[in-house]
Design a protein around this motif. Structure first.
Motif, PDB file in Angstrom:
ATOM      1  N   ASN A 161     -19.568   8.973  -3.303  1.00  0.00           N
ATOM      2  CA  ASN A 161     -20.982   9.313  -3.015  1.00  0.00           C
ATOM      3  C   ASN A 161     -21.729   8.058  -3.232  1.00  0.00           C
ATOM      4  OD1 ASN A 161     -23.590  10.399  -2.983  1.00  0.00           O
ATOM      5  ND2 ASN A 161     -23.195  12.048  -4.438  1.00  0.00           N
TER       6      ASN A 161
ATOM      7  N   ALA B  77     -22.698   5.889   2.456  1.00  0.00           N
ATOM      8  CA  ALA B  77     -23.461   7.143   2.338  1.00  0.00           C
ATOM      9  C   ALA B  77     -23.440   8.204   3.489  1.00  0.00           C
ATOM     10  CB  ALA B  77     -24.850   6.890   1.754  1.00  0.00           C
TER      11      ALA B  77
ATOM     12  N   THR C 265     -28.504   8.765  -5.851  1.00  0.00           N
ATOM     13  CA  THR C 265     -27.536   8.789  -6.857  1.00  0.00           C
ATOM     14  C   THR C 265     -27.139   7.481  -7.677  1.00  0.00           C
ATOM     15  OG1 THR C 265     -25.695   8.278  -5.685  1.00  0.00           O
ATOM     16  CG2 THR C 265     -26.176  10.390  -5.662  1.00  0.00           C
TER      17      THR C 265
END
Length: 487
Positions: A370, A362, A375
Motif C-alpha cells: 500500500n 500506489a 498512508t
C-alpha cells in the motif's frame, strides 16, 4: 524537517565526452538545484562499473568510476595537454564500449605525469586510503594482465591469493598498480571538490550503495572469508529476488552472499569500514535492498533463474546496533521496497531510518503493498519513481487504462496532467523528504528510463541531451516553497 531533492545520475549529466563527468556540467547542476530551492542531489552508485555496465555491479565497494573523471580538470592541473583531450562529441546516450577503449589511453598520460613527480597530495591520499586502495589497484592490475577475465576465471594461485603468486604479481605489475592508484586520486580529487561546492551552496549529496558486492570485485578477492564460498573462491550461494508479479522467474543477481556469522564475530568491522567511507563522501547514504539485513533470498550458485531459491535469516538487530554504534542514528535511507514481512518492518522501525514510498506503486494493480499517499508517515522518503521505474510519463502511457483511471480519480486530474499531479502529491505528502527524478520534472517518456530490472543491453545509458528550460528552476522553486520544503 521537510525537504526535497532531485534524482539525477552523474552519468546522465550532459557534457562533451560521452558520459556525464565531475566537471563544469556537474557544478552547473548544483547551481540549478540551488536556484530550484532543493536540499538534495541524489545519485546512483559511483563505483567503477563492471558486468552489464551496472553501477550496482562494481569492481570495488570503495573505488570511484574512472569514466566520471573530467579531462578538462586534469588539463587545468597540468596533467593533460590540450591536444590530448579528445574532440568534443554531441551529447548522446552513454556508449560504454567506446569509453572502455578510450578512457585508459588518455588517463594513462595523466597518470604517468603524476607518477613521474608524485605530489604531496597524492602521497597523502595513498596513505589515507591504503585500507582499500592497495588491494583494489592490485586486483585491477591482475585483471588487466589476465585479459580482463573475471575473478572466477583467474589461475588458482592468483584467485586464491597464494602468497608467492601475490608477491610475483606485485613485482611484475608495479607500473599498472601505480596507474590504478593515480586514477583513484584523480577521481577523488574531483569528487571532493564537487561535494565541497555543493555543500557550500546548501546542497547535500545523497549517495547510493548496493547491499552486495560484485562477484568480480576486489572486495570478494581480498576478503573471501566474509562471503559464502567453498574455500577456493567459488561461490556456493548467490543473491537475488524471488518471482513476483514484475518478474515471473525472479531476479538472479549473482552477487556473493555474506557469511553473516563471520561478520558478527568481527563486530561487523568490514561493514563499519564501508559505511565510514560512504558517509565521508556523501552527506546521506541510501542502502539498496535494506530488507536483506533481516532475511535474504539465497539461490544455489549455477542456477539459471531465481526460482529455486529460499529465504535465510540475516543479522537483523545485531547489524542495526553495530551501525548505530559506528555512525549514530541518522544519515541513512533504507531502500525497503519489495516483499516486506512483519520482521522486516520491525527491523526498519528499530533502525530509525526512513524507508521509501513510490507514488507509481500506489496505483499499480500488480503491486501488493500500500503506497497510497494518505498512508505515509513523516519518517519516509517519497519518490514518483526511482531509477528502476519507468518515468511517470512513461507509466501514464504504458500502464493499464484501469490503473491510470484510478490514479486520475485519486489525484483529481486528467490523464495528460498525471505527471505533474504525482509530483505535487509527493511534495504535498507528510513524508519528510520528497525526491523527484529530473526526467519527471521534464515530463519525459519511456525513452528516459534509466534501468529495467532483469534486462540487459539498454540500461544505464540515458543522458540529458538538451539544455534545461530556463523557467524550470523557478517552477520547481515555486512548488517547493508552496509545499514548505524550501530551505
Amino acid at each position: 524537517m521537510r525537504a526535497s531533492g532531485i534524482l539525477m545520475p552523474v552519468f546522465s549529466l550532459p557534457g562533451p565526452f560521452g558520459i556525464g563527468t565531475l566537471g563544469k556540467e556537474a557544478f552547473a547542476f548544483v547551481d540549478f538545484l540551488a536556484d530550484a530551492k532543493q536540499t538534495y542531489w541524489q545519485i546512483l552508485p559511483i563505483g567503477p562499473t563492471g558486468y552489464g555496465d551496472s553501477p550496482y555491479q562494481s569492481f570495488s565497494a570503495f573505488a570511484g568510476n574512472p569514466y566520471f573523471i573530467d579531462y578538462r580538470l586534469l588539463a587545468a592541473d597540468d596533467l593533460l595537454t590540450a591536444d590530448e583531450i579528445p574532440a568534443e562529441k554531441p551529447v548522446g546516450s552513454v556508449d560504454y564500449g567506446a569509453l572502455y577503449n578510450e578512457r585508459p589511453v588518455i588517463l594513462k598520460k595523466a597518470a604517468d605525469r603524476l607518477l613521474a613527480a608524485p605530489s604531496p597530495a597524492y602521497k597523502a591520499f595513498c596513505k589515507e586510503q591504503a585500507f582499500w586502495l592497495e588491494d583494489y589497484a592490485l586486483f585491477m592490475a591482475v585483471k588487466a594482465a589476465q585479459g580482463q577475465a573475471g575473478l572466477a576465471d583467474w589461475p588458482d594461485a592468483l584467485r586464491c591469493r597464494q602468497p608467492e603468486a601475490i608477491a610475483e604479481a606485485k613485482a611484475a605489475l608495479a607500473g599498472s598498480i601505480g596507474y590504478y592508484k593515480a586514477v583513484q586520486f584523480f577521481f577523488y580529487t574531483q569528487w571532493n571538490a564537487l561535494k565541497a561546492y555543493a555543500n557550500s551552496k546548501g546542497i547535500k549529496l545523497v549517495g547510493d550503495i548496493p547491499i552486495y558486492v560484485s562477484p568480480d570485485s576486489s572486495d570478494l578477492w581480498t576478503h573471501p572469508e566474509l562471503f559464502q564460498t567453498d574455500g577456493q573462491m567459488h561461490l556456493t550461494q548467490v543473491a537475488g529476488c524471488p518471482p513476483d508479479a514484475f518478474a515471473a522467474d525472479g531476479q538472479l543477481w549473482g552477487n556473493p552472499l555474506y557469511d553473516w556469522p563471520v561478520h558478527k564475530a568481527t563486530g561487523f568491522a568490514w561493514w563499519k569500514q564501508r559505511m565510514k567511507h560512504a558517509t565521508s563522501i556523501y552527506d546521506v547514504v541510501r542502502i539498496d535492498h535494506f530488507r536483506g539485513f533481516e532475511s535474504y533470498y539465497s539461490i544455489p550458485a549455477g542456477n539459471k533463474t531465481a526460482a529455486g531459491g529460499h529465504w535465510e535469516k540475516g543479522p537483523d538487530r545485531d547489524f542495526i546496533n553495530a551501525m548505530h554504534e559506528n555512525l549514530g542514528e541518522g544519515g541513512i535511507i533504507a531502500e525497503d521496497l519489495g516483499y516486506l514481512t512483519p520482521e522486516v518492518k520491525a527491523m526498519l522501525s528499530a533502525s530509525g531510518y526512513p524507508g521509501m514510498k513510490i507514488m507509481q506503486f500506489a496505483f499499480d494493480s500488480r503491486e501488493s503493498g500500500n503506497y497510497l499517499p494518505h498512508t505515509y508517515h513523516r519518517n519516509s522518503v517519497v519518490y514518483t519513481g526511482t531509477h528502476d521505474n519507468v518515468t511517470t510519463e512513461g507509466w501514464r502511457t504504458n500502464a493499464s487504462a484501469e490503473d491510470v483511471a484510478y490514479a486520475c480519480r485519486y489525484l483529481r486530474c486528467q490523464p495528460e496532467e498525471l505527471t505533474e499531479a504525482m509530483i505535487c502529491a509527493c511534495l504535498a505528502s507528510v513524508s519528510d523528504t520528497a525526491v523527484i527524478p529530473l526526467a519527471d520534472w521534464l515530463h519525459l517518456g519511456s525513452e528516459a528510463r534509466i534501468n529495467t530490472p532483469s534486462t540487459q543491453g539498454s540500461n544505464w545509458q540515458w543522458r540529458l541531451t538538451c539544455p534545461l528550460p530556463e523557467a524550470l528552476a523557478g517552477h520547481i522553486a515555486q512548488l517547493t516553497v508552496l509545499y514548505e520544503r524550501a530551505q
